[in-house]
Motif scaffolding. Structure first.
Motif, PDB file in Angstrom:
ATOM      1  N   MET A   1      52.147  32.171  20.087  1.00  0.00           N
ATOM      2  CA  MET A   1      50.891  33.030  20.726  1.00  0.00           C
ATOM      3  C   MET A   1      49.921  31.763  21.054  1.00  0.00           C
ATOM      4  O   MET A   1      49.641  30.899  20.111  1.00  0.00           O
ATOM      5  N   ALA A   2      49.347  31.840  22.291  1.00  0.00           N
ATOM      6  CA  ALA A   2      48.231  31.243  22.971  1.00  0.00           C
ATOM      7  C   ALA A   2      46.944  31.531  22.253  1.00  0.00           C
ATOM      8  O   ALA A   2      46.627  32.608  22.029  1.00  0.00           O
ATOM      9  N   LEU A   3      46.299  30.481  22.224  1.00  0.00           N
ATOM     10  CA  LEU A   3      44.882  30.495  21.881  1.00  0.00           C
ATOM     11  C   LEU A   3      43.928  31.118  22.893  1.00  0.00           C
ATOM     12  O   LEU A   3      44.108  30.163  24.100  1.00  0.00           O
ATOM     13  N   THR A   4      43.318  31.942  23.250  1.00  0.00           N
ATOM     14  CA  THR A   4      42.640  32.486  24.292  1.00  0.00           C
ATOM     15  C   THR A   4      40.922  31.986  24.113  1.00  0.00           C
ATOM     16  O   THR A   4      40.459  31.697  22.936  1.00  0.00           O
ATOM     17  N   LYS A   5      40.400  32.060  25.042  1.00  0.00           N
ATOM     18  CA  LYS A   5      39.007  31.967  25.334  1.00  0.00           C
ATOM     19  C   LYS A   5      38.417  32.947  24.471  1.00  0.00           C
ATOM     20  O   LYS A   5      37.366  32.573  23.651  1.00  0.00           O
ATOM     21  N   ALA A   6      38.873  34.195  24.416  1.00  0.00           N
ATOM     22  CA  ALA A   6      38.180  34.988  23.699  1.00  0.00           C
ATOM     23  C   ALA A   6      38.467  34.893  22.075  1.00  0.00           C
ATOM     24  O   ALA A   6      37.439  34.983  21.097  1.00  0.00           O
ATOM     25  N   ASP A   7      39.374  34.183  21.720  1.00  0.00           N
ATOM     26  CA  ASP A   7      39.909  33.508  20.230  1.00  0.00           C
ATOM     27  C   ASP A   7      38.882  32.601  19.949  1.00  0.00           C
ATOM     28  O   ASP A   7      38.484  32.346  18.941  1.00  0.00           O
ATOM     29  N   ILE A   8      38.641  31.744  20.796  1.00  0.00           N
ATOM     30  CA  ILE A   8      37.540  30.630  20.692  1.00  0.00           C
ATOM     31  C   ILE A   8      36.254  31.078  20.560  1.00  0.00           C
ATOM     32  O   ILE A   8      35.371  30.597  19.518  1.00  0.00           O
ATOM     33  N   VAL A   9      35.746  31.944  21.273  1.00  0.00           N
ATOM     34  CA  VAL A   9      34.374  32.722  21.184  1.00  0.00           C
ATOM     35  C   VAL A   9      34.523  33.415  19.863  1.00  0.00           C
ATOM     36  O   VAL A   9      33.414  33.277  19.026  1.00  0.00           O
ATOM     37  N   GLU A  10      35.401  34.106  19.418  1.00  0.00           N
ATOM     38  CA  GLU A  10      35.366  34.843  18.042  1.00  0.00           C
ATOM     39  C   GLU A  10      35.317  33.724  16.843  1.00  0.00           C
ATOM     40  O   GLU A  10      34.787  33.983  15.887  1.00  0.00           O
ATOM     41  N   LYS A  11      35.993  32.590  17.094  1.00  0.00           N
ATOM     42  CA  LYS A  11      35.956  31.637  15.940  1.00  0.00           C
ATOM     43  C   LYS A  11      34.566  30.981  15.851  1.00  0.00           C
ATOM     44  O   LYS A  11      34.049  30.733  14.826  1.00  0.00           O
ATOM     45  N   VAL A  12      33.929  30.651  17.297  1.00  0.00           N
ATOM     46  CA  VAL A  12      32.622  30.194  17.001  1.00  0.00           C
ATOM     47  C   VAL A  12      31.659  31.085  16.560  1.00  0.00           C
ATOM     48  O   VAL A  12      30.745  30.884  15.806  1.00  0.00           O
ATOM     49  N   LEU A  16      30.361  29.827  12.885  1.00  0.00           N
ATOM     50  CA  LEU A  16      29.103  29.305  13.047  1.00  0.00           C
ATOM     51  C   LEU A  16      28.005  30.075  13.036  1.00  0.00           C
ATOM     52  O   LEU A  16      26.528  29.808  12.954  1.00  0.00           O
ATOM     53  N   GLY A  17      28.368  31.641  13.119  1.00  0.00           N
ATOM     54  CA  GLY A  17      27.176  32.599  13.271  1.00  0.00           C
ATOM     55  C   GLY A  17      26.418  32.608  14.088  1.00  0.00           C
ATOM     56  O   GLY A  17      25.293  33.375  14.295  1.00  0.00           O
ATOM     57  N   PHE A  18      26.888  32.197  15.438  1.00  0.00           N
ATOM     58  CA  PHE A  18      26.109  32.399  16.673  1.00  0.00           C
ATOM     59  C   PHE A  18      26.407  33.776  17.039  1.00  0.00           C
ATOM     60  O   PHE A  18      27.518  34.282  16.773  1.00  0.00           O
ATOM     61  N   PRO A  19      25.537  34.544  17.663  1.00  0.00           N
ATOM     62  CA  PRO A  19      25.672  35.875  18.240  1.00  0.00           C
ATOM     63  C   PRO A  19      27.014  36.086  19.295  1.00  0.00           C
ATOM     64  O   PRO A  19      27.085  34.669  19.971  1.00  0.00           O
ATOM     65  N   LYS A  20      27.659  36.842  19.240  1.00  0.00           N
ATOM     66  CA  LYS A  20      28.707  36.866  20.227  1.00  0.00           C
ATOM     67  C   LYS A  20      28.504  36.264  21.722  1.00  0.00           C
ATOM     68  O   LYS A  20      28.937  35.712  22.307  1.00  0.00           O
ATOM     69  N   ASP A  21      27.393  36.784  22.422  1.00  0.00           N
ATOM     70  CA  ASP A  21      27.027  36.641  23.696  1.00  0.00           C
ATOM     71  C   ASP A  21      26.622  34.947  23.871  1.00  0.00           C
ATOM     72  O   ASP A  21      26.957  34.624  24.877  1.00  0.00           O
ATOM     73  N   LYS A  22      25.955  34.581  22.460  1.00  0.00           N
ATOM     74  CA  LYS A  22      25.554  33.179  22.955  1.00  0.00           C
ATOM     75  C   LYS A  22      27.032  32.190  22.675  1.00  0.00           C
ATOM     76  O   LYS A  22      27.139  31.390  23.110  1.00  0.00           O
ATOM     77  N   SER A  23      27.827  32.694  21.724  1.00  0.00           N
ATOM     78  CA  SER A  23      29.126  31.909  21.515  1.00  0.00           C
ATOM     79  C   SER A  23      30.030  32.227  22.836  1.00  0.00           C
ATOM     80  O   SER A  23      30.408  31.005  23.199  1.00  0.00           O
ATOM     81  N   PHE A  24      29.770  33.165  23.354  1.00  0.00           N
ATOM     82  CA  PHE A  24      30.489  33.202  24.873  1.00  0.00           C
ATOM     83  C   PHE A  24      29.940  32.165  25.840  1.00  0.00           C
ATOM     84  O   PHE A  24      30.545  31.336  26.739  1.00  0.00           O
ATOM     85  N   GLN A  25      28.508  32.161  25.863  1.00  0.00           N
ATOM     86  CA  GLN A  25      27.646  31.223  26.844  1.00  0.00           C
ATOM     87  C   GLN A  25      28.033  29.773  26.315  1.00  0.00           C
ATOM     88  O   GLN A  25      28.271  28.873  27.313  1.00  0.00           O
ATOM     89  N   VAL A  26      28.206  29.254  25.131  1.00  0.00           N
ATOM     90  CA  VAL A  26      28.422  27.988  24.647  1.00  0.00           C
ATOM     91  C   VAL A  26      29.730  27.654  25.194  1.00  0.00           C
ATOM     92  O   VAL A  26      30.027  26.595  25.862  1.00  0.00           O
ATOM     93  N   ILE A  27      30.867  28.474  24.907  1.00  0.00           N
ATOM     94  CA  ILE A  27      32.271  28.212  25.441  1.00  0.00           C
ATOM     95  C   ILE A  27      32.348  28.203  26.941  1.00  0.00           C
ATOM     96  O   ILE A  27      33.032  27.311  27.512  1.00  0.00           O
ATOM     97  N   GLU A  28      31.799  29.006  27.484  1.00  0.00           N
ATOM     98  CA  GLU A  28      31.878  29.116  29.066  1.00  0.00           C
ATOM     99  C   GLU A  28      31.077  27.779  29.758  1.00  0.00           C
ATOM    100  O   GLU A  28      31.796  27.229  30.411  1.00  0.00           O
ATOM    101  N   SER A  29      30.145  27.462  29.067  1.00  0.00           N
ATOM    102  CA  SER A  29      29.415  26.233  29.437  1.00  0.00           C
ATOM    103  C   SER A  29      30.166  24.763  29.505  1.00  0.00           C
ATOM    104  O   SER A  29      30.416  24.218  30.174  1.00  0.00           O
ATOM    105  N   LEU A  30      30.847  24.923  28.050  1.00  0.00           N
ATOM    106  CA  LEU A  30      31.939  23.762  27.890  1.00  0.00           C
ATOM    107  C   LEU A  30      32.894  23.625  28.928  1.00  0.00           C
ATOM    108  O   LEU A  30      33.191  22.658  29.424  1.00  0.00           O
TER     109      LEU A  30
END
Length: 99
Positions: A1-12, A16-30
């Protein structure tokens, strides 16, 4: 099974305890930063993980498999990845000796 962007956001989010919308923004920015660097021809080095490099491919002879007709494939740029020694050792189950 591939690791998806959604999986990475969920791990962050969970680790790390970031809110989901901030986690998404961090990963998207990266990801956008990496894409921008590669698009401009710069390499991307992530220590302990590996290096993404942009390589120039020269025009070459090709063949249409359906018709057998020869053609010239245009020059293009491709992204390659070379994993770090640390990652390679981890993938192969070996402990890295300290140098």
């Amino acid at each position: 099974m591939a690791l998806t962007k959604a999986d990475i956001v969920e791990k962050v989010y969970s680790q790390l305890g970031f809110p989901k919308d901030k986690s998404f923004q961090v990963i998207e920015s990266l990801i956008e930063s990496v894409k921008g660097s590669l698009a401009s021809g710069d390499d991307v080095l992530v220590s302990g993980f590996g290096k993404f490099c942009v390589k120039e491919k020269q025009p070459r002879k090709g063949r249409n498999p359906a018709t057998g007709e020869s053609t010239i494939l245009p020059a293009r740029r491709v992204v390659t990845f070379k994993c770090s020694e640390r990652l390679r050792s981890r993938l192969n189950g070996k402990k890295r000796s300290k140098s």
